[in-house]
Design an enzyme around this catalytic site. Structure first.
Site, short mmCIF file in Angstrom:
data_model
loop_
_atom_site.label_atom_id
_atom_site.label_comp_id
_atom_site.label_asym_id
_atom_site.label_seq_id
_atom_site.Cartn_x
_atom_site.Cartn_y
_atom_site.Cartn_z
N ASP A 157 -1.45 -0.46 6.07
CA ASP A 157 -1.68 0.12 7.41
C ASP A 157 -3.17 0.21 7.76
OD1 ASP A 157 -2.16 2.22 5.55
OD2 ASP A 157 -1.96 3.66 7.17
N ASP A 182 0.87 -1.17 0.00
CA ASP A 182 0.00 0.00 0.00
C ASP A 182 0.93 1.23 0.00
OD1 ASP A 182 -2.14 1.83 0.75
OD2 ASP A 182 -1.27 1.75 2.76
N ASP A 193 0.04 5.16 1.02
CA ASP A 193 -0.12 6.07 2.16
C ASP A 193 -0.07 5.33 3.49
OD1 ASP A 193 -0.63 8.72 1.07
OD2 ASP A 193 -2.43 7.83 0.19
N THR A 243 -3.12 -14.11 -0.30
CA THR A 243 -1.99 -13.29 0.17
C THR A 243 -1.57 -13.67 1.59
OG1 THR A 243 -3.36 -11.57 1.18
CG2 THR A 243 -2.79 -11.29 -1.15
O1 M1P Z 1 -4.43 5.77 -0.37
C1 M1P Z 1 -5.36 6.10 0.61
C2 M1P Z 1 -6.28 7.20 0.15
O2 M1P Z 1 -5.52 8.36 -0.15
C3 M1P Z 1 -6.27 9.49 -0.43
O3 M1P Z 1 -7.08 9.81 0.68
P1 M1P Z 1 -7.15 11.26 1.38
O4 M1P Z 1 -6.95 12.28 0.37
O5 M1P Z 1 -8.52 11.23 2.03
O6 M1P Z 1 -6.07 11.27 2.45
C4 M1P Z 1 -7.19 9.25 -1.61
O7 M1P Z 1 -6.43 9.23 -2.78
C5 M1P Z 1 -7.98 7.97 -1.46
O8 M1P Z 1 -8.60 7.64 -2.66
C6 M1P Z 1 -7.09 6.82 -1.06
O9 M1P Z 1 -7.89 5.68 -0.80
#
Ligand code: M1P
Length: 247
Positions: free
Chosen positions: A209, A12, A14, A226
């Site tokens: 996360d 992943d 973020d 997975t």
């Molecule tokens: O990758 C996690 C999320 O990142 C963004 O979320 P936010 O802008 O709310 O922090 C978005 O790109 C969302 O689509 C994605 O799931």
């Protein structure tokens, strides 16, 4: 030692490879380059490809064997595009319009402390809906996240939309980031990308996360295909990789 082509680690973005919506650090980038000498690596993010590139670098296709954006609705092996599917094709104009109209009305009536622009981002494989609006600044984004935790704004909106459109349109609603949530057809969660890996690997590791039920890593983390690893942040990702792959 030759690279093991039968093991892949999917990440992943973020909160796993980078802090939310920020760029990858040199430390993580260097570590992944070393890992890639040992096994195959790929990304699987909820965001669209331009956002993945902002965070992981324009050279993302050179640094990862597979790049899956929008949960794999936009899929690449190296520079080769594997496939693309669209929410517009799935829903059709009428249903899409019904959903957009309802969403804009609901957001218009919300008493969010700050409202900016781009309340709905229309992507290939999903709609991304944000009650504050995606144009907010980083500070406003952090403030919204705090307020949202207290008010339950996104949770309430998601529950309402699930009730109205979940079964009717066959849609899944998933809170993955700080200011928004994703809406996509059932099954178009992160497990969607696994179809491109089927039969090619003995082990598919996934690191994320948001692996709890309702989080956008949950489905792929708990999928029988997975081996799921729950991490707390990028430094935890590196720590776990060192333990698992003996680096
Ligand atoms: O990758 C996690 C999320 O990142 C963004 O979320 P936010 O802008 O709310 O922090 C978005 O790109 C969302 O689509 C994605 O799931």
């Amino acid at each position: 030692m030759a690279r093991n082509e039968k093991i892949i680690a999917l990440f992943d973005v973020d909160g796993t490879l980078t802090p939310a919506r920020l760029q990858i650090s040199d430390e993580v980038k260097t570590f992944l380059a070393e890992l890639r000498q040992k096994i195959v690596i790929g990304t699987v993010g909820g965001s669209d490809l331009p956002k993945q590139k902002e965070q992981l670098g324009e050279d993302v296709h050179e640094n990862f064997d597979y790049v899956f954006a929008e949960n794999g609705l936009v899929a690449f092996k190296g520079n080769e595009a594997l496939g693309r599917n669209t929410v517009l094709q799935y829903l059709g104009e009428d249903k899409l319009k019904e959903l957009v109209n309802w969403t804009l009305r609901y957001i218009a009536d919300l008493d969010v402390p700050q409202k900016r622009g781009t309340f709905i981002e229309f992507r290939s494989g999903m709609l991304n809906i944000s009650p504050i609006g995606r144009n907010c600044s980083r500070e406003e984004r952090n403030e919204f996240e705090k307020w949202d935790k207290e008010s339950g704004c996104r949770k309430t909106m998601v529950a309402k939309m699930r009730e109205l459109f979940g079964e009717k349109f066959g849609l899944t609603f998933s809170i993955g980031g700080q200011i928004s949530f994703d809406v996509f057809p059932n099954g178009w969660d992160k497990t969607y990308c696994l179809q491109y890996l089927d039969g090619q690997f003995d082990e598919i590791h996934f690191f994320g996360d948001k692996t709890w039920e309702g989080g956008n890593d949950y489905e792929i983390f708990s999928d029988s295909r997975t081996v799921g690893h729950a991490v707390t942040d990028p430094s935890d990702t590196l720590k776990q990789l060192k333990e698992i792959f003996g680096m």
